[in-house]
Design a protein around this motif. Structure first.
Motif, PDB file in Angstrom:
ATOM      1  N   GLU A 162       0.833  -1.200   0.000  1.00 50.99           N
ATOM      2  CA  GLU A 162       0.000   0.000   0.000  1.00 50.99           C
ATOM      3  C   GLU A 162       0.869   1.253   0.000  1.00 50.99           C
ATOM      4  OE1 GLU A 162      -3.872   1.687   2.504  1.00 50.99           O
ATOM      5  OE2 GLU A 162      -2.546   0.170   3.404  1.00 50.99           O
ATOM      6  N   MET A 166       1.511   4.225  -2.960  1.00 48.12           N
ATOM      7  CA  MET A 166       1.399   5.657  -2.695  1.00 48.12           C
ATOM      8  C   MET A 166       2.679   6.402  -3.081  1.00 48.12           C
ATOM      9  SD  MET A 166      -0.691   5.460   0.909  1.00 48.12           S
ATOM     10  CE  MET A 166      -1.000   7.206   1.051  1.00 48.12           C
ATOM     11  N   GLN A 169       2.710   6.947  -6.695  1.00 53.19           N
ATOM     12  CA  GLN A 169       1.773   7.985  -7.109  1.00 53.19           C
ATOM     13  C   GLN A 169       2.275   9.383  -6.771  1.00 53.19           C
ATOM     14  OE1 GLN A 169      -1.558   6.408  -4.932  1.00 53.19           O
ATOM     15  NE2 GLN A 169      -2.476   5.488  -6.765  1.00 53.19           N
ATOM     16  N   ARG A 171       3.340  10.495  -3.719  1.00 51.92           N
ATOM     17  CA  ARG A 171       2.994  10.995  -2.391  1.00 51.92           C
ATOM     18  C   ARG A 171       4.244  11.178  -1.533  1.00 51.92           C
ATOM     19  NH1 ARG A 171      -2.273   9.428  -1.109  1.00 51.92           N
ATOM     20  NH2 ARG A 171      -3.485   9.057  -3.016  1.00 51.92           N
ATOM     21  N   ILE A 176       1.468  10.244   2.953  1.00 55.37           N
ATOM     22  CA  ILE A 176       1.230   8.846   3.330  1.00 55.37           C
ATOM     23  C   ILE A 176       0.768   8.771   4.778  1.00 55.37           C
ATOM     24  CG2 ILE A 176       2.331   6.596   3.689  1.00 55.37           C
ATOM     25  CD1 ILE A 176       4.226   7.334   1.345  1.00 55.37           C
ATOM     26  N   GLU A 179      -2.907   9.961   5.122  1.00 57.81           N
ATOM     27  CA  GLU A 179      -3.916   9.045   4.596  1.00 57.81           C
ATOM     28  C   GLU A 179      -4.032   7.775   5.437  1.00 57.81           C
ATOM     29  OE1 GLU A 179      -5.099   6.836   0.398  1.00 57.81           O
ATOM     30  OE2 GLU A 179      -4.313   8.872   0.470  1.00 57.81           O
TER      31      GLU A 179
END
Length: 220
Positions: A162, A166, A169, A171, A176, A179
Protein backbone atom coordinates in the motif's frame (compact mmCIF):
# COMPACT_ATOMS: atom_id res chain seq x y z
CA UNK A 1 26.89 20.21 5.66
CA UNK A 2 26.12 18.70 2.26
CA UNK A 3 29.14 17.90 0.08
CA UNK A 4 28.53 18.21 -3.65
CA UNK A 5 30.29 17.21 -6.87
CA UNK A 6 29.18 19.17 -9.97
CA UNK A 7 29.49 17.43 -13.34
CA UNK A 8 28.93 19.17 -16.68
CA UNK A 9 30.96 19.34 -19.88
CA UNK A 10 30.26 23.07 -20.24
CA UNK A 11 32.63 25.04 -17.98
CA UNK A 12 30.22 27.97 -17.73
CA UNK A 13 27.38 25.77 -16.49
CA UNK A 14 29.67 23.76 -14.22
CA UNK A 15 31.05 26.82 -12.46
CA UNK A 16 27.69 28.61 -12.36
CA UNK A 17 26.05 25.70 -10.53
CA UNK A 18 29.03 25.43 -8.18
CA UNK A 19 28.80 29.15 -7.38
CA UNK A 20 25.05 28.91 -6.72
CA UNK A 21 25.52 26.06 -4.26
CA UNK A 22 28.66 27.45 -2.60
CA UNK A 23 26.78 30.63 -1.69
CA UNK A 24 24.87 28.64 0.95
CA UNK A 25 26.42 27.82 4.32
CA UNK A 26 25.09 24.26 4.33
CA UNK A 27 26.64 23.44 0.92
CA UNK A 28 30.26 22.54 0.21
CA UNK A 29 31.21 21.99 -3.45
CA UNK A 30 34.12 19.62 -3.02
CA UNK A 31 34.82 18.92 -6.69
CA UNK A 32 34.09 19.57 -10.35
CA UNK A 33 34.16 17.16 -13.31
CA UNK A 34 33.82 17.70 -17.05
CA UNK A 35 32.60 14.25 -18.14
CA UNK A 36 31.13 11.02 -16.85
CA UNK A 37 34.38 9.12 -16.41
CA UNK A 38 35.95 11.97 -14.49
CA UNK A 39 32.82 12.04 -12.33
CA UNK A 40 33.20 8.33 -11.52
CA UNK A 41 36.87 8.76 -10.68
CA UNK A 42 36.43 11.90 -8.57
CA UNK A 43 33.39 10.48 -6.75
CA UNK A 44 35.39 7.39 -5.74
CA UNK A 45 37.93 9.63 -4.02
CA UNK A 46 35.71 12.37 -2.56
CA UNK A 47 32.54 10.34 -1.81
CA UNK A 48 30.25 13.38 -1.98
CA UNK A 49 26.76 13.39 -0.52
CA UNK A 50 25.24 14.60 -3.81
CA UNK A 51 26.41 14.62 -7.43
CA UNK A 52 24.78 17.14 -9.76
CA UNK A 53 25.10 15.30 -13.07
CA UNK A 54 24.54 16.47 -16.64
CA UNK A 55 23.09 13.84 -19.00
CA UNK A 56 24.63 14.67 -22.35
CA UNK A 57 28.43 14.68 -22.24
CA UNK A 58 31.17 13.42 -24.57
CA UNK A 59 32.70 10.06 -23.76
CA UNK A 60 30.94 8.47 -20.81
CA UNK A 61 27.54 10.14 -20.55
CA UNK A 62 25.63 11.04 -17.42
CA UNK A 63 23.37 7.99 -17.43
CA UNK A 64 26.24 5.50 -17.74
CA UNK A 65 28.21 7.41 -15.11
CA UNK A 66 25.21 7.38 -12.78
CA UNK A 67 24.83 3.63 -13.22
CA UNK A 68 28.50 3.06 -12.35
CA UNK A 69 28.37 5.32 -9.33
CA UNK A 70 25.15 3.83 -7.95
CA UNK A 71 26.53 0.30 -8.43
CA UNK A 72 29.63 1.10 -6.35
CA UNK A 73 29.17 -0.16 -2.77
CA UNK A 74 31.43 2.54 -1.33
CA UNK A 75 29.14 5.19 -2.87
CA UNK A 76 25.91 3.71 -1.57
CA UNK A 77 25.07 6.91 0.32
CA UNK A 78 25.86 9.21 -2.61
CA UNK A 79 22.79 10.59 -4.39
CA UNK A 80 22.72 11.68 -8.03
CA UNK A 81 20.69 14.70 -9.13
CA UNK A 82 20.29 14.90 -12.91
CA UNK A 83 20.76 18.36 -14.41
CA UNK A 84 19.01 18.45 -17.76
CA UNK A 85 16.59 20.09 -20.14
CA UNK A 86 13.03 18.80 -20.18
CA UNK A 87 13.33 18.02 -23.89
CA UNK A 88 15.23 14.88 -22.81
CA UNK A 89 12.26 13.15 -21.21
CA UNK A 90 13.19 9.64 -22.36
CA UNK A 91 16.65 10.02 -20.86
CA UNK A 92 15.20 11.05 -17.52
CA UNK A 93 13.48 7.69 -17.06
CA UNK A 94 16.69 5.93 -18.12
CA UNK A 95 18.55 7.98 -15.52
CA UNK A 96 16.08 6.98 -12.80
CA UNK A 97 16.55 3.34 -13.78
CA UNK A 98 20.31 3.85 -13.51
CA UNK A 99 19.88 4.99 -9.91
CA UNK A 100 19.45 8.77 -10.09
CA UNK A 101 17.42 10.23 -7.24
CA UNK A 102 15.75 13.03 -9.15
CA UNK A 103 16.19 15.76 -11.71
CA UNK A 104 16.18 19.51 -12.10
CA UNK A 105 16.06 21.57 -15.31
CA UNK A 106 18.95 23.72 -16.47
CA UNK A 107 16.46 26.57 -16.75
CA UNK A 108 15.52 26.31 -13.08
CA UNK A 109 15.86 29.26 -10.73
CA UNK A 110 19.01 29.10 -8.58
CA UNK A 111 16.99 28.45 -5.42
CA UNK A 112 15.27 25.48 -7.11
CA UNK A 113 18.66 23.82 -7.64
CA UNK A 114 19.57 24.41 -4.01
CA UNK A 115 16.24 22.96 -2.83
CA UNK A 116 16.71 19.97 -5.14
CA UNK A 117 20.13 19.16 -3.68
CA UNK A 118 18.79 19.50 -0.15
CA UNK A 119 15.77 17.35 -0.98
CA UNK A 120 17.63 14.35 -2.37
CA UNK A 121 20.25 14.55 0.37
CA UNK A 122 17.35 14.26 2.82
CA UNK A 123 16.01 11.23 0.95
CA UNK A 124 13.10 12.93 -0.85
CA UNK A 125 13.85 11.63 -4.33
CA UNK A 126 10.76 12.86 -6.15
CA UNK A 127 11.46 16.54 -6.46
CA UNK A 128 8.34 17.24 -8.47
CA UNK A 129 5.81 14.42 -8.02
CA UNK A 130 3.48 15.68 -10.77
CA UNK A 131 6.27 16.09 -13.33
CA UNK A 132 7.95 12.82 -12.43
CA UNK A 133 4.69 10.88 -12.54
CA UNK A 134 3.88 12.39 -15.95
CA UNK A 135 7.29 11.33 -17.30
CA UNK A 136 6.87 7.78 -16.05
CA UNK A 137 3.30 7.57 -17.36
CA UNK A 138 4.62 8.54 -20.77
CA UNK A 139 7.77 6.47 -21.06
CA UNK A 140 8.18 3.69 -18.51
CA UNK A 141 6.37 1.00 -20.51
CA UNK A 142 8.30 1.60 -23.72
CA UNK A 143 11.94 0.65 -22.88
CA UNK A 144 11.13 -2.48 -20.87
CA UNK A 145 8.32 -5.04 -21.22
CA UNK A 146 5.54 -4.79 -18.66
CA UNK A 147 4.94 -7.78 -16.41
CA UNK A 148 2.30 -8.71 -13.92
CA UNK A 149 3.07 -8.21 -10.24
CA UNK A 150 6.19 -10.29 -9.87
CA UNK A 151 8.39 -11.94 -7.26
CA UNK A 152 10.08 -8.63 -6.36
CA UNK A 153 6.98 -7.76 -4.33
CA UNK A 154 6.19 -11.21 -2.89
CA UNK A 155 7.97 -10.54 0.39
CA UNK A 156 6.26 -7.21 1.03
CA UNK A 157 3.42 -7.03 3.55
CA UNK A 158 0.03 -5.71 2.47
CA UNK A 159 0.76 -2.44 4.25
CA UNK A 160 4.13 -2.17 2.51
CA UNK A 161 2.48 -2.72 -0.88
CA UNK A 162 0.00 0.00 0.00
CA UNK A 163 2.82 2.38 0.90
CA UNK A 164 4.75 1.46 -2.26
CA UNK A 165 1.70 2.25 -4.35
CA UNK A 166 1.40 5.66 -2.70
CA UNK A 167 5.11 6.38 -3.26
CA UNK A 168 4.63 5.51 -6.94
CA UNK A 169 1.77 7.98 -7.11
CA UNK A 170 4.12 10.74 -6.02
CA UNK A 171 2.99 10.99 -2.39
CA UNK A 172 5.34 12.43 0.22
CA UNK A 173 5.90 10.85 3.62
CA UNK A 174 3.54 13.42 5.10
CA UNK A 175 0.85 12.55 2.53
CA UNK A 176 1.23 8.85 3.33
CA UNK A 177 1.07 9.54 7.06
CA UNK A 178 -2.08 11.63 6.69
CA UNK A 179 -3.92 9.04 4.60
CA UNK A 180 -2.93 6.03 6.71
CA UNK A 181 -3.32 7.93 10.01
CA UNK A 182 0.24 7.21 11.13
CA UNK A 183 3.17 9.45 12.03
CA UNK A 184 5.51 10.77 9.31
CA UNK A 185 8.31 8.86 11.06
CA UNK A 186 6.37 5.59 10.72
CA UNK A 187 5.67 6.36 7.07
CA UNK A 188 9.40 6.94 6.47
CA UNK A 189 10.18 3.68 8.28
CA UNK A 190 7.81 1.78 5.97
CA UNK A 191 9.45 3.33 2.91
CA UNK A 192 12.95 2.51 4.16
CA UNK A 193 11.99 -1.11 4.88
CA UNK A 194 10.54 -1.47 1.41
CA UNK A 195 13.76 -0.14 -0.14
CA UNK A 196 15.80 -2.67 1.83
CA UNK A 197 13.51 -5.57 0.86
CA UNK A 198 13.50 -4.80 -2.88
CA UNK A 199 17.11 -3.52 -2.89
CA UNK A 200 16.14 -0.11 -4.22
CA UNK A 201 18.64 2.72 -4.06
CA UNK A 202 15.98 5.32 -3.28
CA UNK A 203 12.33 6.35 -3.74
CA UNK A 204 12.76 6.99 -7.46
CA UNK A 205 13.63 3.34 -8.01
CA UNK A 206 10.56 2.35 -6.02
CA UNK A 207 8.46 4.27 -8.54
CA UNK A 208 10.08 2.45 -11.45
CA UNK A 209 9.59 -0.91 -9.68
CA UNK A 210 5.92 -0.23 -9.04
CA UNK A 211 5.30 0.42 -12.74
CA UNK A 212 7.53 -2.31 -14.15
CA UNK A 213 6.16 -4.95 -11.79
CA UNK A 214 2.61 -4.09 -12.79
CA UNK A 215 1.57 -2.88 -9.33
CA UNK A 216 0.61 0.43 -10.91
CA UNK A 217 -0.25 1.04 -14.55
CA UNK A 218 0.76 4.24 -16.38
CA UNK A 219 -2.08 6.73 -16.34
CA UNK A 220 -3.69 5.43 -13.14
Amino acid sequence: MTTVLVVDDQPLVRHAVADILSAHEDMDVVGLAGDGQEAVDVAAVLRPDVIVMDIRMPGLGGIAATEKICATPELHDTKVLILTTFEEDENLVAALRAGASGFVGKGAEPQEIVRAVRAIHAGDALLSPVATRALIDRFVSAPAPRRRVGPELDHLTEREREVLLMVAQGRSNQDIADELVISPHTAKTHVNRIMVKVQAHDRAQLVILAYESGLLAPGT
